[in-house]
Design a protein around this motif. Structure first.
Motif, mmCIF file in Angstrom:
data_model
loop_
_atom_site.group_PDB
_atom_site.id
_atom_site.type_symbol
_atom_site.label_atom_id
_atom_site.label_comp_id
_atom_site.label_asym_id
_atom_site.label_seq_id
_atom_site.Cartn_x
_atom_site.Cartn_y
_atom_site.Cartn_z
ATOM 1 N N UNK A 5 40.043 44.419 57.104
ATOM 2 C CA UNK A 5 40.860 44.064 58.614
ATOM 3 C C UNK A 5 41.985 45.577 59.274
ATOM 4 N N UNK A 6 41.418 46.047 60.314
ATOM 5 C CA UNK A 6 41.988 47.063 60.757
ATOM 6 C C UNK A 6 42.435 47.580 59.744
ATOM 7 N N UNK A 11 39.526 43.908 49.125
ATOM 8 C CA UNK A 11 40.269 43.833 47.689
ATOM 9 C C UNK A 11 41.701 44.448 47.434
ATOM 10 N N UNK A 12 41.595 45.674 48.310
ATOM 11 C CA UNK A 12 43.406 46.034 48.429
ATOM 12 C C UNK A 12 44.373 44.940 48.188
ATOM 13 N N UNK A 70 50.340 41.791 57.217
ATOM 14 C CA UNK A 70 51.278 42.577 57.444
ATOM 15 C C UNK A 70 51.363 43.567 56.510
ATOM 16 N N UNK A 71 50.274 43.435 55.305
ATOM 17 C CA UNK A 71 49.860 43.892 54.720
ATOM 18 C C UNK A 71 50.073 45.375 55.227
ATOM 19 N N UNK A 72 50.776 46.236 53.977
ATOM 20 C CA UNK A 72 50.648 48.074 54.112
ATOM 21 C C UNK A 72 50.110 48.517 52.545
ATOM 22 N N UNK A 73 49.987 47.982 51.487
ATOM 23 C CA UNK A 73 49.340 48.868 50.954
ATOM 24 C C UNK A 73 49.991 49.514 49.805
#
Length: 73
Positions: A5-6, A11-12, A70-73
């Motif tokens: 997604x985007x 998985x991440x 909003x996840x940025x890893x």
């Protein structure tokens, strides 16, 4: 099986997913037009429609969909 997604993979983000539904071959989409004053239709051939793959996801407890997006890893 996973998805992105985007540009961010499931998985991440820690999301487990599995394929719920898959159509191996997309449906045919027929292209015809009706000519005024004539019987029948004019056949312009056919093409393949979009291929839809349904997936189901498990979002870990204490995580919200908004937080995952909003996840940025």
């Amino acid at each position: 099986m996973g998805f992105s997604f985007d540009g961010i993979t499931s998985k991440s983000m820690g999301i487990a997913s599995r394929m719920a539904e898959e159509k191996r071959v997309p449906e045919l989409k027929n292209h015809t037009i009706q000519v005024t004053g004539r019987d029948g239709v004019l056949d312009l051939g056919s093409s393949l429609s979009e291929r839809v793959i349904g997936i189901s996801c498990f979002i870990p407890p204490k995580r919200t969909m908004a937080g995952l997006l909003k996840y940025t890893g």
